[in-house]
Design a protein around this motif. Structure first.
Motif, PDB file in Angstrom:
ATOM      1  N   SER A   2       0.826  -1.205   0.000  1.00 30.55           N
ATOM      2  CA  SER A   2       0.000   0.000   0.000  1.00 30.55           C
ATOM      3  C   SER A   2       0.860   1.254   0.000  1.00 30.55           C
ATOM      4  O   SER A   2       1.940   1.275   0.602  1.00 30.55           O
ATOM      5  N   PRO A   3       0.406   2.318  -0.659  1.00 29.15           N
ATOM      6  CA  PRO A   3       1.120   3.597  -0.581  1.00 29.15           C
ATOM      7  C   PRO A   3       1.159   4.091   0.857  1.00 29.15           C
ATOM      8  O   PRO A   3       0.266   3.773   1.657  1.00 29.15           O
ATOM      9  N   PRO A   4       2.171   4.866   1.229  1.00 28.36           N
ATOM     10  CA  PRO A   4       2.243   5.376   2.606  1.00 28.36           C
ATOM     11  C   PRO A   4       1.229   6.488   2.835  1.00 28.36           C
ATOM     12  O   PRO A   4       0.606   6.992   1.893  1.00 28.36           O
ATOM     13  N   GLU A   5       1.067   6.858   4.110  1.00 27.25           N
ATOM     14  CA  GLU A   5       0.246   8.017   4.414  1.00 27.25           C
ATOM     15  C   GLU A   5       0.868   9.268   3.798  1.00 27.25           C
ATOM     16  O   GLU A   5       2.066   9.315   3.499  1.00 27.25           O
ATOM     17  N   THR A   6       0.041  10.266   3.616  1.00 26.29           N
ATOM     18  CA  THR A   6       0.427  11.466   2.875  1.00 26.29           C
ATOM     19  C   THR A   6       0.748  12.608   3.835  1.00 26.29           C
ATOM     20  O   THR A   6       0.011  12.844   4.797  1.00 26.29           O
ATOM     21  N   LYS A   7       1.851  13.323   3.576  1.00 23.28           N
ATOM     22  CA  LYS A   7       2.245  14.462   4.417  1.00 23.28           C
ATOM     23  C   LYS A   7       1.991  15.803   3.748  1.00 23.28           C
ATOM     24  O   LYS A   7       2.061  16.837   4.408  1.00 23.28           O
ATOM     25  N   SER A   8       1.734  15.802   2.448  1.00 18.35           N
ATOM     26  CA  SER A   8       1.581  17.064   1.726  1.00 18.35           C
ATOM     27  C   SER A   8       0.295  17.029   0.918  1.00 18.35           C
ATOM     28  O   SER A   8      -0.219  15.951   0.603  1.00 18.35           O
ATOM     29  N   PRO A   9      -0.237  18.189   0.551  1.00 23.35           N
ATOM     30  CA  PRO A   9      -1.347  18.170  -0.402  1.00 23.35           C
ATOM     31  C   PRO A   9      -0.911  17.526  -1.711  1.00 23.35           C
ATOM     32  O   PRO A   9       0.208  17.750  -2.179  1.00 23.35           O
ATOM     33  N   PRO A  10      -1.756  16.700  -2.319  1.00 28.08           N
ATOM     34  CA  PRO A  10      -1.416  16.091  -3.607  1.00 28.08           C
ATOM     35  C   PRO A  10      -1.678  17.064  -4.752  1.00 28.08           C
ATOM     36  O   PRO A  10      -2.661  17.806  -4.742  1.00 28.08           O
ATOM     37  N   VAL A  11      -0.785  17.031  -5.741  1.00 26.13           N
ATOM     38  CA  VAL A  11      -0.894  17.917  -6.903  1.00 26.13           C
ATOM     39  C   VAL A  11      -0.803  17.063  -8.164  1.00 26.13           C
ATOM     40  O   VAL A  11       0.140  16.289  -8.324  1.00 26.13           O
ATOM     41  N   GLY A  12      -1.769  17.211  -9.078  1.00 23.23           N
ATOM     42  CA  GLY A  12      -1.827  16.361 -10.245  1.00 23.23           C
ATOM     43  C   GLY A  12      -1.643  17.083 -11.559  1.00 23.23           C
ATOM     44  O   GLY A  12      -1.762  18.312 -11.643  1.00 23.23           O
ATOM     45  N   TYR A  13      -1.348  16.304 -12.588  1.00 21.81           N
ATOM     46  CA  TYR A  13      -1.247  16.804 -13.958  1.00 21.81           C
ATOM     47  C   TYR A  13      -1.455  15.644 -14.908  1.00 21.81           C
ATOM     48  O   TYR A  13      -1.429  14.471 -14.508  1.00 21.81           O
ATOM     49  N   VAL A  14      -1.654  15.958 -16.180  1.00 19.62           N
ATOM     50  CA  VAL A  14      -1.828  14.949 -17.239  1.00 19.62           C
ATOM     51  C   VAL A  14      -0.676  15.064 -18.219  1.00 19.62           C
ATOM     52  O   VAL A  14      -0.253  16.174 -18.569  1.00 19.62           O
ATOM     53  N   HIS A  15      -0.169  13.924 -18.660  1.00 14.87           N
ATOM     54  CA  HIS A  15       0.795  13.896 -19.759  1.00 14.87           C
ATOM     55  C   HIS A  15      -0.003  13.854 -21.056  1.00 14.87           C
ATOM     56  O   HIS A  15      -0.654  12.836 -21.360  1.00 14.87           O
ATOM     57  N   PRO A  16       0.011  14.931 -21.841  1.00 12.03           N
ATOM     58  CA  PRO A  16      -0.852  14.967 -23.032  1.00 12.03           C
ATOM     59  C   PRO A  16      -0.463  13.953 -24.088  1.00 12.03           C
ATOM     60  O   PRO A  16      -1.301  13.558 -24.903  1.00 12.03           O
ATOM     61  N   GLY A  17       0.796  13.516 -24.086  1.00 13.26           N
ATOM     62  CA  GLY A  17       1.225  12.576 -25.126  1.00 13.26           C
ATOM     63  C   GLY A  17       0.612  11.198 -24.989  1.00 13.26           C
ATOM     64  O   GLY A  17       0.303  10.552 -25.996  1.00 13.26           O
ATOM     65  N   HIS A  22      -1.032  11.855 -13.358  1.00 17.02           N
ATOM     66  CA  HIS A  22       0.004  11.736 -12.336  1.00 17.02           C
ATOM     67  C   HIS A  22      -0.354  12.640 -11.165  1.00 17.02           C
ATOM     68  O   HIS A  22      -0.620  13.832 -11.365  1.00 17.02           O
ATOM     69  N   VAL A  23      -0.365  12.082  -9.969  1.00 14.37           N
ATOM     70  CA  VAL A  23      -0.642  12.843  -8.758  1.00 14.37           C
ATOM     71  C   VAL A  23       0.532  12.649  -7.805  1.00 14.37           C
ATOM     72  O   VAL A  23       0.807  11.516  -7.369  1.00 14.37           O
ATOM     73  N   ASN A  24       1.238  13.720  -7.509  1.00 10.37           N
ATOM     74  CA  ASN A  24       2.444  13.665  -6.686  1.00 10.37           C
ATOM     75  C   ASN A  24       2.162  14.101  -5.257  1.00 10.37           C
ATOM     76  O   ASN A  24       1.346  14.998  -5.021  1.00 10.37           O
ATOM     77  N   TYR A  25       2.874  13.485  -4.324  1.00 12.80           N
ATOM     78  CA  TYR A  25       2.744  13.858  -2.914  1.00 12.80           C
ATOM     79  C   TYR A  25       3.984  13.415  -2.152  1.00 12.80           C
ATOM     80  O   TYR A  25       4.761  12.573  -2.627  1.00 12.80           O
ATOM     81  N   LEU A  26       4.190  13.998  -0.973  1.00  8.62           N
ATOM     82  CA  LEU A  26       5.253  13.587  -0.063  1.00  8.62           C
ATOM     83  C   LEU A  26       4.655  12.605   0.929  1.00  8.62           C
ATOM     84  O   LEU A  26       3.673  12.913   1.611  1.00  8.62           O
ATOM     85  N   GLY A  27       5.238  11.402   1.000  1.00 12.88           N
ATOM     86  CA  GLY A  27       4.722  10.378   1.882  1.00 12.88           C
ATOM     87  C   GLY A  27       5.248  10.500   3.298  1.00 12.88           C
ATOM     88  O   GLY A  27       6.165  11.281   3.587  1.00 12.88           O
ATOM     89  N   SER A  28       4.687   9.704   4.197  1.00 14.03           N
ATOM     90  CA  SER A  28       5.142   9.694   5.590  1.00 14.03           C
ATOM     91  C   SER A  28       6.562   9.164   5.706  1.00 14.03           C
ATOM     92  O   SER A  28       7.212   9.329   6.746  1.00 14.03           O
ATOM     93  N   ASP A  29       7.079   8.520   4.649  1.00 16.33           N
ATOM     94  CA  ASP A  29       8.472   8.078   4.600  1.00 16.33           C
ATOM     95  C   ASP A  29       9.395   9.177   4.085  1.00 16.33           C
ATOM     96  O   ASP A  29      10.586   8.932   3.876  1.00 16.33           O
ATOM     97  N   ASP A  30       8.849  10.388   3.861  1.00 17.10           N
ATOM     98  CA  ASP A  30       9.592  11.542   3.332  1.00 17.10           C
ATOM     99  C   ASP A  30      10.102  11.305   1.914  1.00 17.10           C
ATOM    100  O   ASP A  30      11.016  12.001   1.455  1.00 17.10           O
ATOM    101  N   HIS A  31       9.512  10.376   1.224  1.00 14.36           N
ATOM    102  CA  HIS A  31       9.814  10.147  -0.184  1.00 14.36           C
ATOM    103  C   HIS A  31       8.755  10.817  -1.047  1.00 14.36           C
ATOM    104  O   HIS A  31       7.595  10.939  -0.642  1.00 14.36           O
ATOM    105  N   VAL A  32       9.164  11.222  -2.236  1.00 16.86           N
ATOM    106  CA  VAL A  32       8.216  11.739  -3.217  1.00 16.86           C
ATOM    107  C   VAL A  32       7.605  10.550  -3.949  1.00 16.86           C
ATOM    108  O   VAL A  32       8.310   9.709  -4.507  1.00 16.86           O
TER     109      VAL A  32
END
Length: 354
Positions: A2-17, A22-32
């Motif tokens: 399972s993905p870790p808990e989230t520490k930051s607001p998630p921010v998304g974008y689409v790859h038009p190609g 894609h939705v990026n966030y900082l996890g409780s493991d301090d990894h992106v």
């Protein structure tokens, strides 16, 4: 796993190609991390994949360059600006080192990066420990620029900086709030200039949180949204000159939540509507949307969401199918999505990617 808990607001974008989300966030493991969709949701630990350093408590966010590469920027625990970038595989780059940024000035908040379509450059704005707005920019190599110094502005930034490009005229704009509750911009038309938007629009000096900007490409207007000390959503709108609008009053909407960062917005190119997202005093996700007039919608109710929202809400449009996607962090520290294809739906992306 399972993905870790989230520490930051998630921010998304689409790859038009390829139409992948894609939705990026900082996890409780301090990894992106990214949650990515190609028909189903998956989780990828980008720091582990690229052997990149851990992130500090900030908001990692991404964008797509005109050459199809993806770029996710974040603040490292070393107080450098880092990127994770993709050209078929994911790589790591310490942009502060690559650009020769001043060693005595640490990055404290990293704004969302963007690509300039006119000259194919990339730009990552950030706030330095000198209270100046800086950028790291790329034109086949990374460079550093002190935008506050270049524009002759005062070192009076309070909070996050946020940048965007106006595709109609090729100008660049970086917004921020100062300690006197004015909204400012540093803008570029070949040279960098400073503008006090609050003064230019004759708006009240009542800004709090972050000022988030976007462009309505169909009309060529610019829009900078922020919370006022009255907990209303305010807008500074440019259509040749700057004007002020109280969107909460215009839409007869619920007040915003003063514990959250600020309202963010986007335009839907398919139907020409505008959408400004915020967390209300009821901890629901709300939108103020425009089709010639401003309207209010409680998205949590419309989508049947059963979780409360925290921090900041960000949204985007999928250009391939015209769907809208709104991401937020909830009380269980999961990444949630409210998405629209005619009606609004609710999806727990953390569970969906497990």
């Amino acid at each position: 796993m399972s993905p870790p808990e989230t520490k930051s607001p998630p921010v998304g974008y689409v790859h038009p190609g390829d139409g992948i989300q894609h939705v990026n966030y900082l996890g409780s493991d301090d990894h992106v991390h990214e949650l990515w969709w190609n028909g189903a949701w998956h989780d990828t630990d980008l720091c582990t994949m690229t052997d990149a350093p851990t992130g500090a408590f900030d908001v990692p966010s991404g964008y797509v360059h005109l050459d199809g590469t993806q770029h996710v920027n974040y603040l490292g625990t070393d107080e450098h600006v880092h990127e994770l970038w993709w050209n078929g595989a994911w790589h790591h780059n310490d942009l502060s080192v690559a650009a020769g940024a001043p060693a005595g000035v640490q990055a404290t908040r990293v704004g969302r990066g963007y690509a300039h379509p006119g000259d194919r450059t990339q730009h990552v704005p950030y706030l330095g420990s000198d209270n100046h707005v800086h950028e790291l920019w790329w034109d086949d190599g990374w460079h550093h620029n002190d935008l506050t110094a270049a524009a002759g502005a005062l070192a009076n930034v309070s909070g996050r900086v946020y940048g965007y490009v106006h595709p109609g005229d090729g100008t660049q704009h970086v917004n921020y709030r100062d300690a006197s509750r004015h909204v400012h911009e540093l803008w570029w038309d070949g040279d960098w200039h400073h503008n006090d938007l609050t003064a230019a629009a004759h708006a009240p000096a009542n800004a709090s949180g972050t000022a988030y900007g976007y462009v309505h490409p169909g009309e060529g207007t610019q829009h900078v949204n922020y919370f006022g000390t009255d907990d209303h959503v305010h807008e500074l709108r440019w259509s040749g000159n700057w004007q002020h609008n109280d969107l909460t009053a215009a839409a007869h909407a619920l007040n915003g939540n003063s514990f959250t960062d600020g309202p963010s917005g986007y335009a839907h190119p398919g139907d020409g509507t505008q959408h400004v997202l915020y967390i209300g005093s009821d901890f629901h996700v709300h939108e103020l949307w425009w089709d010639g007039n401003w309207h209010h919608n409680d998205l949590s109710v419309a989508a049947g969401a059963h979780s409360l929202a925290f921090r900041t809400v960000f949204g985007y449009v999928h250009p391939g199918d015209g769907t809208q996607h709104v991401n937020y962090l909830d009380s269980s520290l999961h990444v949630q999505e409210l998405w629209w294809n005619g009606p609004w739906h609710f999806n727990d992306l953390t569970l969906a990617a497990s």
